[in-house]
Design a protein around this motif. Structure first.
Motif, short mmCIF file in Angstrom:
data_model
loop_
_atom_site.label_atom_id
_atom_site.label_comp_id
_atom_site.label_asym_id
_atom_site.label_seq_id
_atom_site.Cartn_x
_atom_site.Cartn_y
_atom_site.Cartn_z
N ARG A 156 12.35 15.40 26.19
CA ARG A 156 12.34 16.40 25.14
C ARG A 156 11.06 17.21 25.26
O ARG A 156 9.97 16.66 25.44
CB ARG A 156 12.39 15.71 23.78
CG ARG A 156 12.30 16.68 22.62
CD ARG A 156 12.51 16.01 21.34
NE ARG A 156 13.96 15.84 21.19
CZ ARG A 156 14.53 15.38 20.09
NH1 ARG A 156 13.80 15.01 19.08
NH2 ARG A 156 15.83 15.27 20.01
N LEU A 157 11.22 18.52 25.17
CA LEU A 157 10.06 19.40 25.23
C LEU A 157 9.27 19.30 23.93
O LEU A 157 9.84 19.12 22.86
CB LEU A 157 10.50 20.84 25.46
CG LEU A 157 11.23 21.12 26.77
CD1 LEU A 157 11.70 22.57 26.80
CD2 LEU A 157 10.31 20.86 27.96
N ALA A 158 7.97 19.44 24.05
CA ALA A 158 7.12 19.39 22.86
C ALA A 158 7.34 20.65 22.03
O ALA A 158 7.40 21.76 22.56
CB ALA A 158 5.66 19.28 23.27
N GLU A 159 7.49 20.46 20.73
CA GLU A 159 7.71 21.59 19.85
C GLU A 159 6.38 22.27 19.55
O GLU A 159 5.39 21.63 19.26
CB GLU A 159 8.36 21.13 18.55
CG GLU A 159 9.75 20.59 18.72
CD GLU A 159 10.36 20.19 17.40
OE1 GLU A 159 9.85 20.63 16.34
OE2 GLU A 159 11.35 19.46 17.43
N THR A 160 6.39 23.58 19.62
CA THR A 160 5.21 24.34 19.26
C THR A 160 5.49 25.04 17.94
O THR A 160 6.47 25.77 17.81
CB THR A 160 4.87 25.39 20.33
OG1 THR A 160 5.99 26.25 20.51
CG2 THR A 160 4.53 24.73 21.65
N THR A 161 4.66 24.77 16.97
CA THR A 161 4.84 25.40 15.66
C THR A 161 4.06 26.70 15.64
O THR A 161 2.90 26.77 16.04
CB THR A 161 4.34 24.47 14.55
OG1 THR A 161 2.97 24.17 14.78
CG2 THR A 161 5.15 23.19 14.51
N LYS A 162 4.73 27.74 15.18
CA LYS A 162 4.11 29.05 15.09
C LYS A 162 4.02 29.42 13.61
O LYS A 162 5.00 29.83 13.01
CB LYS A 162 4.92 30.08 15.86
CG LYS A 162 4.96 29.81 17.34
CD LYS A 162 5.75 30.85 18.07
CE LYS A 162 5.77 30.54 19.54
NZ LYS A 162 6.56 31.48 20.31
N GLN A 163 2.84 29.24 13.05
CA GLN A 163 2.64 29.54 11.65
C GLN A 163 1.71 30.75 11.53
O GLN A 163 0.80 30.94 12.34
CB GLN A 163 2.03 28.37 10.92
CG GLN A 163 2.95 27.17 10.84
CD GLN A 163 2.29 26.02 10.09
OE1 GLN A 163 1.09 26.03 9.87
NE2 GLN A 163 3.08 25.05 9.71
N LEU A 164 1.95 31.53 10.51
CA LEU A 164 1.05 32.63 10.22
C LEU A 164 -0.20 32.09 9.54
O LEU A 164 -0.10 31.22 8.67
CB LEU A 164 1.73 33.64 9.29
CG LEU A 164 2.87 34.46 9.89
CD1 LEU A 164 3.50 35.33 8.81
CD2 LEU A 164 2.37 35.32 11.01
N PRO A 165 -1.34 32.56 9.92
CA PRO A 165 -2.56 32.11 9.24
C PRO A 165 -2.56 32.53 7.77
O PRO A 165 -2.01 33.56 7.40
CB PRO A 165 -3.70 32.80 10.00
CG PRO A 165 -3.09 33.48 11.17
CD PRO A 165 -1.62 33.46 11.01
N ALA A 166 -3.15 31.71 6.95
CA ALA A 166 -3.19 31.97 5.52
C ALA A 166 -3.93 33.27 5.20
O ALA A 166 -3.56 34.00 4.28
CB ALA A 166 -3.83 30.80 4.78
N LEU A 167 -4.94 33.59 5.98
CA LEU A 167 -5.70 34.81 5.75
C LEU A 167 -4.82 36.04 5.96
O LEU A 167 -4.89 37.00 5.18
CB LEU A 167 -6.92 34.85 6.68
CG LEU A 167 -7.86 36.04 6.52
CD1 LEU A 167 -8.47 36.02 5.13
CD2 LEU A 167 -8.94 36.04 7.58
N LEU A 168 -3.97 36.01 6.97
CA LEU A 168 -3.08 37.14 7.22
C LEU A 168 -2.10 37.33 6.07
O LEU A 168 -1.83 38.46 5.64
CB LEU A 168 -2.32 36.92 8.54
CG LEU A 168 -1.33 38.01 8.94
CD1 LEU A 168 -2.04 39.32 9.19
CD2 LEU A 168 -0.54 37.58 10.14
N ILE A 169 -1.58 36.25 5.52
CA ILE A 169 -0.65 36.34 4.40
C ILE A 169 -1.35 36.91 3.17
O ILE A 169 -0.81 37.75 2.45
CB ILE A 169 -0.03 34.97 4.12
CG1 ILE A 169 0.86 34.55 5.28
CG2 ILE A 169 0.76 34.98 2.82
CD1 ILE A 169 1.40 33.16 5.19
#
Length: 87
Positions: free
Chosen positions: A53-66
């Motif tokens: 299984r490939l490792a999952e990469t989480t792509k989250q927006l930084p809190a500062l950008l939000i």
């Protein structure tokens, strides 16, 4: 014939069509596009090979950008409301 009931006419037409239809229709496969309903065409999966299984990469927006985006949206909405009150 113009006074005939449309439902009766439809029932008679369907009955006539059903009597002309062949008794046995051939089996048509509408399965998966890969052709898995045809056993001879698909190779058997090996049972002893382990899968990885490939490792999952989480792509989250930084809190500062939000926070910056919400601030800009609030300023834009305030500017529109302010402009409308001046008119």
């Amino acid at each position: 014939m113009s006074g005939d009931d449309p439902e009766r006419l439809l029932a008679e037409a369907l009955r006539a069509q059903a009597t002309r239809a062949p008794a046995e229709t051939p089996q048509v496969g509408y399965g998966l596009l890969s052709g898995s309903e045809f056993k001879g065409l698909t190779p058997a999966a090996p049972g002893d090979d382990a899968t990885t299984r490939l490792a999952e990469t989480t792509k989250q927006l930084p809190a500062l950008l939000i926070l910056v985006l919400s601030l800009l949206l609030g300023l834009a909405a305030g500017a529109v409301v302010g402009l409308l009150t001046l008119l």
